[in-house]
Design a protein around this motif. Structure first.
Motif, PDB file in Angstrom:
ATOM      1  N   GLU A 450      14.861   1.314 -10.640  1.00 12.90           N
ATOM      2  CA  GLU A 450      14.935   2.741 -10.336  1.00 12.90           C
ATOM      3  C   GLU A 450      16.017   2.992  -9.286  1.00 12.90           C
ATOM      4  OE1 GLU A 450      10.964   5.184 -11.288  1.00 12.90           O
ATOM      5  OE2 GLU A 450      11.327   4.730  -9.190  1.00 12.90           O
ATOM      6  N   ARG A 451      16.738   4.081  -9.466  1.00 13.62           N
ATOM      7  CA  ARG A 451      17.694   4.550  -8.454  1.00 13.62           C
ATOM      8  C   ARG A 451      17.053   5.728  -7.737  1.00 13.62           C
ATOM      9  NH1 ARG A 451      22.899   3.591  -8.411  1.00 13.62           N
ATOM     10  NH2 ARG A 451      23.432   5.774  -8.163  1.00 13.62           N
ATOM     11  N   ILE A 452      16.912   5.594  -6.428  1.00 15.86           N
ATOM     12  CA  ILE A 452      16.129   6.515  -5.624  1.00 15.86           C
ATOM     13  C   ILE A 452      17.033   7.252  -4.642  1.00 15.86           C
ATOM     14  CG2 ILE A 452      14.267   6.652  -3.912  1.00 15.86           C
ATOM     15  CD1 ILE A 452      13.368   6.027  -6.759  1.00 15.86           C
ATOM     16  N   ASP A 453      16.736   8.543  -4.470  1.00 16.38           N
ATOM     17  CA  ASP A 453      17.475   9.358  -3.515  1.00 16.38           C
ATOM     18  C   ASP A 453      17.308   8.783  -2.103  1.00 16.38           C
ATOM     19  OD1 ASP A 453      17.386  11.787  -1.454  1.00 16.38           O
ATOM     20  OD2 ASP A 453      18.716  12.336  -3.099  1.00 16.38           O
ATOM     21  N   ARG A 454      18.420   8.384  -1.499  1.00 18.04           N
ATOM     22  CA  ARG A 454      18.362   7.700  -0.209  1.00 18.04           C
ATOM     23  C   ARG A 454      17.804   8.587   0.900  1.00 18.04           C
ATOM     24  NH1 ARG A 454      20.872   3.274   2.032  1.00 18.04           N
ATOM     25  NH2 ARG A 454      22.042   2.961   0.103  1.00 18.04           N
ATOM     26  N   ASP A 455      18.254   9.826   0.964  1.00 18.58           N
ATOM     27  CA  ASP A 455      17.849  10.698   2.069  1.00 18.58           C
ATOM     28  C   ASP A 455      16.347  10.954   2.030  1.00 18.58           C
ATOM     29  OD1 ASP A 455      18.706  12.468   4.325  1.00 18.58           O
ATOM     30  OD2 ASP A 455      17.781  13.984   3.043  1.00 18.58           O
ATOM     31  N   ALA A 456      15.812  11.290   0.863  1.00 19.74           N
ATOM     32  CA  ALA A 456      14.378  11.575   0.757  1.00 19.74           C
ATOM     33  C   ALA A 456      13.558  10.337   1.069  1.00 19.74           C
ATOM     34  CB  ALA A 456      14.047  12.082  -0.646  1.00 19.74           C
ATOM     35  N   PHE A 457      14.060   9.168   0.688  1.00 17.33           N
ATOM     36  CA  PHE A 457      13.283   7.955   0.898  1.00 17.33           C
ATOM     37  C   PHE A 457      13.311   7.518   2.363  1.00 17.33           C
ATOM     38  CE2 PHE A 457      12.341   3.433   0.689  1.00 17.33           C
ATOM     39  CZ  PHE A 457      11.214   3.455  -0.104  1.00 17.33           C
ATOM     40  N   THR A 458      14.495   7.519   2.975  1.00 16.59           N
ATOM     41  CA  THR A 458      14.579   7.029   4.340  1.00 16.59           C
ATOM     42  C   THR A 458      13.959   7.997   5.338  1.00 16.59           C
ATOM     43  OG1 THR A 458      16.809   7.984   4.541  1.00 16.59           O
ATOM     44  CG2 THR A 458      16.637   5.666   3.868  1.00 16.59           C
ATOM     45  N   ARG A 459      13.952   9.260   5.018  1.00 16.30           N
ATOM     46  CA  ARG A 459      13.387  10.234   5.949  1.00 16.30           C
ATOM     47  C   ARG A 459      11.892  10.441   5.751  1.00 16.30           C
ATOM     48  NH1 ARG A 459      16.888  13.618   8.743  1.00 16.30           N
ATOM     49  NH2 ARG A 459      19.090  13.306   8.313  1.00 16.30           N
ATOM     50  N   MET A 460      11.462  10.611   4.517  1.00 15.14           N
ATOM     51  CA  MET A 460      10.082  11.004   4.243  1.00 15.14           C
ATOM     52  C   MET A 460       9.281   9.953   3.473  1.00 15.14           C
ATOM     53  SD  MET A 460       9.819  13.883   5.711  1.00 15.14           S
ATOM     54  CE  MET A 460       8.240  14.416   5.064  1.00 15.14           C
ATOM     55  N   GLY A 461       9.941   8.892   3.051  1.00  8.39           N
ATOM     56  CA  GLY A 461       9.233   7.884   2.282  1.00  8.39           C
ATOM     57  C   GLY A 461       8.889   8.326   0.876  1.00  8.39           C
ATOM     58  N   GLU A 462       9.618   9.303   0.339  1.00 13.31           N
ATOM     59  CA  GLU A 462       9.365   9.803  -1.009  1.00 13.31           C
ATOM     60  C   GLU A 462      10.390   9.193  -1.963  1.00 13.31           C
ATOM     61  OE1 GLU A 462       9.441  14.027  -0.973  1.00 13.31           O
ATOM     62  OE2 GLU A 462       7.783  14.215   0.451  1.00 13.31           O
TER      63      GLU A 462
END
Length: 936
Positions: A450-462
């Motif tokens: 999966e390719r995951i949105d970096r900003d959403a993941f690093t900030r909110m864990g989503e």
């Protein structure tokens, strides 16, 4: 020797050293420079050096050179006597096919309660069947059958008992991959002891310092006997003085006795071995694994990947590591398939030997860490060897350290021409605390990345999927689903289970979960959260599969070995010239090697070049003393570089970011401001997560209040309405309004597939949550009679409400009554009444579509009416089983095309056909995997 060979060799050494240490090459590299102590060549770097030497001089160095060559002068001597490269190495001979299995495929020892019972079962069933094929130097093969394994292990057991070993006492095993390892392991078990595998030294010359690094483990295990190689005997007295309770250091040859051992009764809950998670921590953690744990994990692995006696496992994995000991050997031993095994050093010296072993023995199963696949790619950089055939492989597992999706992709592409199946290569996940295996993807699918949105993941864990073409997306790979009979979940810091695509801590439980750490109650308490075990990893879930995102702690994994930073930081901080408490040790990914670089960052006041060079050398020596292998880089920095928390703990992740950004030693004008910014960012993250948690509880409170208002009103209206159709309409309006007010209206697809009004049909839906009835009521435009469990008749409120809706009740536990209810429902459908069933019969917290009961489909087959499959998606995440806290999650209903009865078909066979077709439609649209039949 050809003139100029020494100069050419030193040129190769200098070039390799410069690449290894990013250009920092000392001027004094000579023939007597020590490869490890002076030049910092660890095992992987030495492999690379030897491969370059072979290419440069056109020779084939003996595999032992990896162990015996300590300096360039030793390499020079090896070159002088080495033969030139043969057209084809001995291990590249034509395929021999799998070894013959005497007596043909046999059933497994399903009733065995201990590993000793497993071995005895095989000895009774087929004593001459080959169990182990050991590949030795020069491509010789040593074969061990079940009878020989039992006989020699019995002799070892008698020898141990002769030394005074008592039942349930620990015995340390420090042996390389050899016949003696297998004999020693079962010898300890037959003697009633507890094996404690520890990793052997890279070279016999270092046996004393190597064993001294294991003093903590040997003391924690309380080992009275150490079984090792003959080279250890001279240091026995030193070890006896350093390790309390250690009485004897012995070899397998010195143990074997002529008399049979005294039988020892073993139970399923006896300890089968202790797996230490690190060989160098000050506070060792030994995972206690019983025979029951091991057999549960072995059987679950076998079920997940379909192991049979005709499989062939090819392995170079070290036997002191759980992946090599359990996944390769003990799984093969249990299922009766041969294990083709070579030493890790043989693989490191010639990675292609592993592939040729698969080719020759028609290996069907194999496994390795990520770095091994990178090593093969570098070694065979041009193209796979001509004639190499990997088509026999049905599973090539990648595990034991973080997986690089790009590595798997490139390996699959490189060896596709050698017959490697596209779906054979796949990640697998496990840990010692789960015995070994925990997650396995569906067979044959290959990696799911999966390719995951970096900003959403690093900030909110989503874990939001990144938009196509996103330049800075994160890539995560699925490690699969839980093994049969095991459960896995993702939780937040408060231990609350998280919904899909939210990162949290991975926890698990199941029959192969360890009972704790040996003689370490404090670490055992930390391991357990209720009856769940903490994996120490971060992850998120999607459709029943789990994506591991990182380690909770800053453990460094290099070459498949865990390195714990804290002890190194303390040891380096004791050196003169290093600021005590101002050392950070961390791992930095090395894509070229497929593993992590070990970096030591130390603050110092030293500024003159000579003093700094001497300090770097001293730090390198100290790392080698503590770990037995060198650091990849020692970075000296001015005071204030090593970042810490407000409580004084080293912030290793932040230090790693400085290192990878190239800012170590760079002049910084506002150190305090940078630290404050990091602290504020951390505080902001905590606030955001706190708000998210509060928002989750706020949502649950909102849903609870809405339900408290809507439910009594709906019940009262329903109780007063005289006709089920009117009650259904009222309930549907209430359900739609309730879900809309909750902020989760139901998205409905496929209404056109519903039969026209008046046409009798049987509707079947998956069952994932308490919410499913409300969801169906909101989604279906017309009344249909539901089928519910008879237990609800004993409760006043549900009984009145459900009877007004025209619900039919069935018995779930009394077989006779259940059969009568099924006949009654079939008659109702035949009489013109449409009914809705949840054919799974129940639901669980674990995602997965369970097997369907036949009742609904027998009714449809009997009445010759269509079956309408309905897939409910999202309700399990909204409200899981055994929980009353709803979580916001999108809800959807997909109405699939009807499954029509076949003219002339009837009875059991038609019911089965209707069931299978309906279940396949629901499985395609429910967003969950197919559940294991043994799931709770």
């Amino acid at each position: 020797m050809i003139p100029g060979t020494a100069e050419a060799l030193l040129a190769v050494v200098r070039t390799t050293h410069a690449e290894l240490h990013r250009g920092a090459t000392p001027a004094g590299i000579g023939l007597d420079s020590r490869l490890e102590q002076d030049l910092g060549f660890d095992s992987l770097a030495r492999v690379e050096l030897l491969q370059r030497v072979e290419r440069t001089f056109g020779v084939a160095l003996p595999e032992a050179t990896l162990q015996t060559a300590l300096t360039p002068r030793d390499l020079l001597a090896a070159i002088a006597v080495a033969p030139t490269h043969a057209a084809a190495p001995a291990f590249a001979r034509a395929s021999t096919g799998p070894p013959p299995a005497t007596g043909g495929p046999a059933p497994v020892p399903a009733a065995a309660a201990t590993l000793v019972e497993v071995l005895d079962w095989h000895v009774e069933a087929h004593p001459g069947r080959t169990q182990i094929i050991l590949l030795t130097e020069g491509d010789a093969e040593e074969r061990v059958d079940y009878r020989h394994l039992r006989e020699v292990a019995g002799a070892v057991a008698a020898g141990l008992q002769g030394l005074g070993l008592q039942p349930r006492q620990t015995v340390a095993i420090m042996l390389p991959t050899s016949r003696e390892y297998f004999f020693a392991y079962f010898g300890v078990l037959l003697a009633g002891g507890i094996p404690v595998p520890i990793y052997p030294p890279a070279r016999p010359a270092q046996i004393e310092e190597h064993v001294r690094r294991h003093i903590g483990i040997l003391a924690n295990a309380g080992a009275g006997i150490l079984v090792t190689v003959p080279e250890a005997m001279p240091v026995a007295r030193l070890l006896e003085a350093g390790v309390p309770g250690l009485r004897r250091v012995v070899t397998v040859a010195g143990l074997t006795a002529d008399s049979p051992p005294t039988p020892v009764a073993l139970r399923a809950d006896d300890i089968a071995f202790i797996q230490y998670t690190s060989g160098s921590t000050g506070n060792p953690k030994g995972v206690v694994l019983t025979h029951a744990n091991l057999l549960a994990n072995i059987r679950a692995i076998g079920q997940a990947i379909g192991v049979t006696p005709v499989d062939v496992f090819v392995s170079w994995l070290p036997l002191y590591h759980d992946m090599g000991l359990i996944s390769a050997w003990l799984v093969s031993l249990y299922f009766g398939n041969p294990l083709v095994v070579m030493s890790p050093l043989a693989f490191l010296a010639r990675p292609e030997r592993w592939l040729w072993a698969i080719h020759r023995h028609r290996g069907t199963l194999s496994a390795a860490p990520n770095f091994a696949f990178e090593l093969c790619l570098r070694r065979l950089a041009d193209a796979p060897p001509a004639g190499l055939d990997l088509s026999s492989l049905r599973l090539l597992a990648c595990g034991a350290e973080p997986v690089n999706p790009d590595t798997l992709r490139r390996f699959a592409e490189r060896f596709a021409g050698s017959g490697l199946r596209p779906g054979a290569l796949t990640p697998v996940y496990g840990l010692a605390e789960a015995t070994v295996g925990l997650l396995v993807p569906p067979l044959g699918r290959g990696p799911w990345v999966e390719r995951i949105d970096r900003d959403a993941f690093t900030r909110m864990g989503e874990a939001r999927p990144a938009a196509p073409g996103h330049a800075h997306a994160l890539a995560f790979v699925s490690w699969g689903r839980p093994l049969p009979g095991h459960q896995v979940r993702v939780v937040d810091g408060a231990g609350q289970e998280l919904g899909e695509r939210v990162e949290g801590r991975l926890e698990f439980k199941g029959p192969s979960a360890a009972g704790g750490y040996y003689r370490n109650p404090e670490q055992t308490r930390r391991l357990f959260h209720g009856d769940w075990l903490d994996s120490g990893d971060q992850a998120y879930a999607v459709a029943g599969e789990f994506f591991i995102t990182g380690r909770v702690k800053d453990i460094i994994i290099r070459g498949g070995r865990n390195i714990y930073p804290h002890e190194l930081e303390l040891a380096v901080g004791e050196l003169a010239g290093v600021r005590k408490g101002c050392v950070a040790v961390f791992g930095s990914p090395d894509p070229a090697a497929g593993t992590e670089r070990l970096v030591v960052l130390a603050e110092t006041h030293a500024v003159d070049p000579a003093g700094r060079a001497a300090l770097q050398a001293a730090i390198a020596r100290r790392v080698l003393e503590v770990l037995g292998e060198p650091a990849d880089e020692v970075a000296l920095a001015p005071p204030g570089t090593v970042l810490k928390t407000s409580s004084g703990k080293v912030r290793r992740s932040a230090c790693r970011e400085l290192y990878e950004a190239g800012r170590i030693g760079a002049r910084r004008r506002a150190v305090g401001w940078q630290v404050s910014r990091l602290v504020l960012a951390a505080a902001g993250l905590r606030v955001r997560r706190g708000l998210a948690l509060a928002g989750g509880w706020g949502y649950a409170l909102r849903v609870g209040l809405l339900f408290a208002f809507v439910a009594p009103l709906t019940w009262l209206v329903t109780a007063l309405l005289p006709r089920p159709e009117w009650a259904w309409a009222a309930g549907r309006a209430a359900a739609r309004g309730f879900l809309r007010l909750c902020g989760t209206p139901v998205q409905v697809q496929g209404l056109e597939h519903l039969p026209p009004p008046g046409q009798v049909h049987v509707l079947v839906a998956n069952h994932a949550s308490y919410l499913d009835g409300i969801v169906l009521a909101a989604a279906l435009p017309r009344h249909v009679g539901f089928v519910a469990k008879r237990e609800l008749l004993g409760q006043f409120v549900p009984r009145i409400y459900l009877r007004r809706l025209g619900v039919e009740f069935v018995e779930r536990f009394d077989v006779r009554q259940g059969a009568e209810d099924a006949a009654r429902l079939a008659a109702a459908v035949a009489g013109g009444r449409s009914l809705a069933f949840f054919p799974e019969g129940t639901f669980t917290p674990t995602p997965g579509l369970r097997p369907f009961h036949l009742g609904a489909f027998a009714a449809a087959a009997h009445a010759r009416v269509p079956v309408v499959p309905v897939a409910i998606r999202g309700s399990r995440a909204w409200l899981r089983a055994d929980q009353w806290r709803p979580r916001r999650s999108p809800l959807a209903v997909v109405i699939c095309p009807p499954v029509l009865p076949i003219d002339g078909a009837e009875g059991f066979g038609e019911a089965v056909r209707l069931r299978d077709a309906a279940r396949a439609g629901i499985l395609r649209h429910c967003g969950e995997p197919e559940a294991d039949a043994t799931s709770p």
